[in-house]
Write a protein that holds these residues in place. Structure first.
Motif, PDB file in Angstrom:
ATOM      1  N   HIS A  13       3.122 -29.152   4.589  1.00  0.00           N
ATOM      2  CA  HIS A  13       4.312 -29.922   4.195  1.00  0.00           C
ATOM      3  C   HIS A  13       4.462 -29.910   2.682  1.00  0.00           C
ATOM      4  CE1 HIS A  13       5.678 -31.470   7.995  1.00  0.00           C
ATOM      5  NE2 HIS A  13       4.518 -32.022   8.285  1.00  0.00           N
TER       6      HIS A  13
ATOM      7  N   GLN B 270       6.078 -36.414   4.367  1.00  0.00           N
ATOM      8  CA  GLN B 270       5.166 -36.027   5.435  1.00  0.00           C
ATOM      9  C   GLN B 270       3.776 -35.716   4.895  1.00  0.00           C
ATOM     10  OE1 GLN B 270       8.238 -34.915   4.854  1.00  0.00           O
ATOM     11  NE2 GLN B 270       9.294 -34.235   6.729  1.00  0.00           N
TER      12      GLN B 270
ATOM     13  N   GLN C 263       7.866 -31.139   1.133  1.00  0.00           N
ATOM     14  CA  GLN C 263       8.124 -32.281   2.007  1.00  0.00           C
ATOM     15  C   GLN C 263       7.094 -33.371   1.686  1.00  0.00           C
ATOM     16  OE1 GLN C 263       7.840 -30.327   5.811  1.00  0.00           O
ATOM     17  NE2 GLN C 263       9.927 -29.524   5.703  1.00  0.00           N
TER      18      GLN C 263
ATOM     19  N   GLN D 294       6.047 -26.924   1.265  1.00  0.00           N
ATOM     20  CA  GLN D 294       7.502 -26.875   1.462  1.00  0.00           C
ATOM     21  C   GLN D 294       8.233 -27.944   0.654  1.00  0.00           C
ATOM     22  OE1 GLN D 294       8.471 -26.092   5.906  1.00  0.00           O
ATOM     23  NE2 GLN D 294       6.438 -27.000   5.922  1.00  0.00           N
TER      24      GLN D 294
END
Length: 243
Positions: A82, A90, A87, A85
């Motif tokens: 995560h 998360q 993110q 990316q």
């Protein structure tokens, strides 16, 4: 062993062959480990979606087996994917859950990897020119993992090498002094502070895997003392003797 030797294609083929030979209905742990390994290979290749698909299957298997150790490891691996990316919400959830588990079970290897993940997360959320939190986590992870002298999986080794290059360039005498002052006694507070300011979306997103009751800010004075000794690289027998 093929993966450790850098033979990625051969490793993937062997893992898929192993999965084909395993009867999923028997709920064998090796089925989950195969998917985790495939996820780790994909993570090392920055194939984030493919990695997450394998982690999800592996996590589900070990949850069915009620085996929290592998769930914590997979949660941690998934969090790093995560993070790759961007993110952050998360990633924060997975790293916080994994840290709680490794601390409570006393796994130095797991704790070292978790703190390496915390360093990556802190680096992604701090200014590149002012990164005391990330440096604290990184130096502590270094001390623990170097003391264990345990080889890292290729994907973790890639992250280790990436962070080594970054922090070598960012180090200053002032940050080194701050790290020395904070790396042990204030580590639990540093972990709490790191995850107390999650991105907004993290508040509404349900945890996909491991849930640990309690968090670092709820640790007893004795637990904080144990964590500080772990951060210094002491073994469990040495910690018991010191306490």
């Amino acid at each position: 062993s093929s993966w450790a030797l850098g033979q990625t294609v051969a490793a993937q083929q062997q893992l898929h062959q192993a999965l084909a030979l395993i009867d999923e209905t028997h709920r064998l742990p090796i089925w989950g480990w195969c998917h985790n390994s495939l996820g780790e290979i994909d993570r090392g290749l920055s194939r984030w979606k493919e990695a997450q698909a394998h982690y999800q299957l592996a996590r589900k298997r070990f949850q069915e087996l009620d085996d929290l150790g592998p769930v914590a490891l997979i949660e941690q691996n998934s969090a790093l994917a995560h993070l790759g990316q961007g993110q952050l919400a998360q990633a924060a959830q997975g790293l916080e859950s994994a840290f709680g588990y490794w601390f409570r079970c006393g796994s130095q290897h797991g704790l070292g990897l978790s703190l390496m993940g915390c360093a990556s997360y802190a680096l992604a959320t701090e200014s590149a020119s002012n990164c005391p939190k990330s440096l604290v986590f990184w130096k502590t992870a270094q001390r623990i993992l170097d003391g264990l002298q345990c080889p890292l999986d290729p994907s973790d080794q890639m992250e280790w090498d990436r962070l080594s290059l970054i922090f070598e360039k960012l180090r200053t005498p002032e940050l080194d002094a701050m790290c020395s002052a904070l790396s042990s006694e204030a580590l639990p507070e540093a972990v709490t502070a790191l995850f107390s300011q999650k991105p907004e979306e993290a508040k509404a997103a349900p945890s996909a895997g491991l849930v640990i009751k309690g968090n670092p800010e709820q640790l007893t004075a004795r637990e904080r003392e144990v964590l500080s000794l772990l951060a210094e690289g002491l073994t469990n027998p040495a910690i018991a003797e010191k306490l």
